[in-house]
Write an enzyme that holds these catalytic residues in place. Structure first.
Site, PDB file in Angstrom:
ATOM      1  CG  HIS A  66      37.977   5.971  19.969  1.00 29.20           C
ATOM      2  ND1 HIS A  66      38.131   5.178  18.863  1.00 29.20           N
ATOM      3  CD2 HIS A  66      36.806   5.589  20.525  1.00 29.20           C
ATOM      4  CE1 HIS A  66      37.100   4.366  18.759  1.00 29.20           C
ATOM      5  NE2 HIS A  66      36.282   4.604  19.754  1.00 29.20           N
ATOM      6  CG  ASP A 124      33.379   4.346  22.562  1.00 28.40           C
ATOM      7  OD1 ASP A 124      32.395   3.599  22.500  1.00 28.40           O
ATOM      8  OD2 ASP A 124      34.107   4.600  21.577  1.00 28.40           O
ATOM      9  CG  HIS A 141      30.434  -0.879  21.871  1.00 29.59           C
ATOM     10  ND1 HIS A 141      31.731  -0.751  22.308  1.00 29.59           N
ATOM     11  CD2 HIS A 141      30.088   0.349  21.417  1.00 29.59           C
ATOM     12  CE1 HIS A 141      32.141   0.488  22.118  1.00 29.59           C
ATOM     13  NE2 HIS A 141      31.157   1.192  21.583  1.00 29.59           N
ATOM     14  CD  GLU A 152      30.885   0.194  18.137  1.00 30.72           C
ATOM     15  OE1 GLU A 152      30.358   1.091  17.496  1.00 30.72           O
ATOM     16  OE2 GLU A 152      32.017   0.313  18.659  1.00 30.72           O
ATOM     17  CD  GLU A 153      35.162   1.160  19.837  1.00 32.42           C
ATOM     18  OE1 GLU A 153      35.444   1.634  18.723  1.00 32.42           O
ATOM     19  OE2 GLU A 153      34.649   1.832  20.750  1.00 32.42           O
ATOM     20  CG  ASP A 167      28.428   3.728  20.990  1.00 32.08           C
ATOM     21  OD1 ASP A 167      29.310   4.136  21.766  1.00 32.08           O
ATOM     22  OD2 ASP A 167      28.655   2.874  20.120  1.00 32.08           O
TER      23      ASP A 167
HETATM   24 CO    CO Z   1      34.338   3.647  20.036  1.00 33.64          CO
HETATM   25 ZN    ZN Z   2      31.258   3.152  20.966  1.00 35.04          ZN
END
Ligand code: CO
Ligand code: ZN
Length: 357
Positions: free
Chosen positions: A308, A168, A58, A197-198, A220
């Site tokens: 994150h 990410d 992503h 995606e998130e 990922d």
């Molecule tokens: Co993420």
């Molecule tokens: Zn991810």
């Protein structure tokens, strides 16, 4: 390439800038590249028509949208994706209006103890761009719905470790790009940089449907909790010990035959590989494996510290090993059976051969 990939802007639903960058890079190596209606970038490298494999990473990143601007020019925010509020205080961010404007996420200094310290919530966080009132903010083209991203350029740490706001999953996109350059397969390979995606694996859902692959692999990040105070059994993966194959997360149970196929190749090629089990979170494989009548799927992850946050950290050795492994998997895909030979049982009891066994 990793620097421009991870510095590019692409909050979920607003991936245009990073998408254009990926498209122009893919065009150098793929047979066909398109951006679909949802905004997914799909690059195709043709094989010999043996089947279709989809590799997905992503390109969207977590961030914020402006939810309110008060009369003094302070900007309130709504999160896009899974934001950990604790990581926000004292952050520098970029507010996207007519141009890019720096902002800071303020907090009340410790000298002023007006209230007892309470659990911080996203509603308490505001962004200060230095404006004296609402008018000044509006003049900059910042309005409700404008996006806000972290200011967290790629930086090199010690050894081969790097940090940025968007490992990410720009690191996953980077792995796809590097794989695209080297990949040879009898399968048609679809390299997909997915959107959204998130916020719930949305771009992988539609691109998976369009491609309808036989095999799907999401690339990922996963948690590397190899940091102080975290007990050994809670570390999940460790930095520098190889990429990780997903046994299970909240979105998918990695296909066991595909996993053992990948593990066997890793062993043959002397590539370190870890096993990943996550009790929270998921990846694009979560929707890909449920496409149409089902797709054999798993996830290959890059171990990442501080996922994150604005300082997500990876080890380039893991990244290189992920590329190496994917290239080998694609090369040897001929020996993987998408459909298993069916064991035939007669309706009226066992066949003679089976009854003797
Ligand atoms: Co993420
Ligand atoms: Zn991810």
């Amino acid at each position: 390439m990793l620097k421009s990939l991870s510095n590019a802007v692409g909050v979920s639903g607003y991936e245009d800038e990073v998408a254009e960058l990926i498209k122009s890079e893919m065009e150098k190596y793929a047979d066909e590249v398109e951006i679909d209606k949802m905004g997914n970038v799909i690059g195709l490298k043709r094989g010999k028509g043996k089947g279709k494999i989809m590799l997905a990473a992503h390109m969207d990143e977590i961030g914020f949208v402006v939810s309110h601007i008060d009369k003094n020019g302070f900007i309130f925010i709504s999160p896009v994706g899974g934001i950990n509020v604790k990581t926000l205080i004292s952050r520098r961010v970029i507010v996207h209006g007519n141009e890019r404007y720096y902002g800071i996420m303020g907090s009340v200094p410790p000298h002023i103890k007006e209230k007892e310290e309470k659990e911080l919530s996203i509603e308490d966080i505001f962004v200060d761009i230095g404006a004296k009132d609402r008018e000044e903010v509006l003049k900059k083209g910042i309005k409700v719905g404008s996006i806000i991203t972290y200011d967290g350029d790629l930086k090199k740490l010690s050894g081969r470790r790097y940090t940025s706001k968007t490992m990410d999953d720009r690191i996953g996109v980077f792995v796809l790009m590097e794989t695209l350059k080297k990949a040879k397969s009898s399968y048609d390979i679809y390299f997909v940089a997915t959107v959204q995606e998130e916020v719930g694996l949305r771009g992988a859902k539609t691109s998976g449907y369009k491609i309808s692959p036989d095999i799907g692999i999401a690339v990922d990040v996963t948690l590397a909790n190899d940091i102080p105070e975290v007990k050994e059994h809670k570390r999940i993966t460790e930095l520098g010990k190889g990429p990780a194959i997903t046994i299970m997360d909240r979105s998918v149970i990695g296909n066991k035959r595909l996993n053992s196929f990948i593990e066997k190749i890793a062993q043959e090629e002397n590539i370190p590989l870890q096993r990943n089990i996550l009790s929270r979170g998921g990846t694009d494989a979560g929707t890909i494996h449920l496409t149409k009548e089902g797709v054999i799927s798993t996830t290959l992850s890059i171990p990442t510290r501080f996922v994150h946050s604005t300082v997500e950290c990876v080890d380039m050795n893991d990244v290189e090993n992920a590329v190496k492994l994917l290239v080998k998997v694609l090369e040897k895909l001929d020996s993987f059976a998408v459909y298993q030979e069916k064991k035939t049982y007669s309706t009226y009891g066992r066949s003679r051969k089976q009854s003797y066994e």
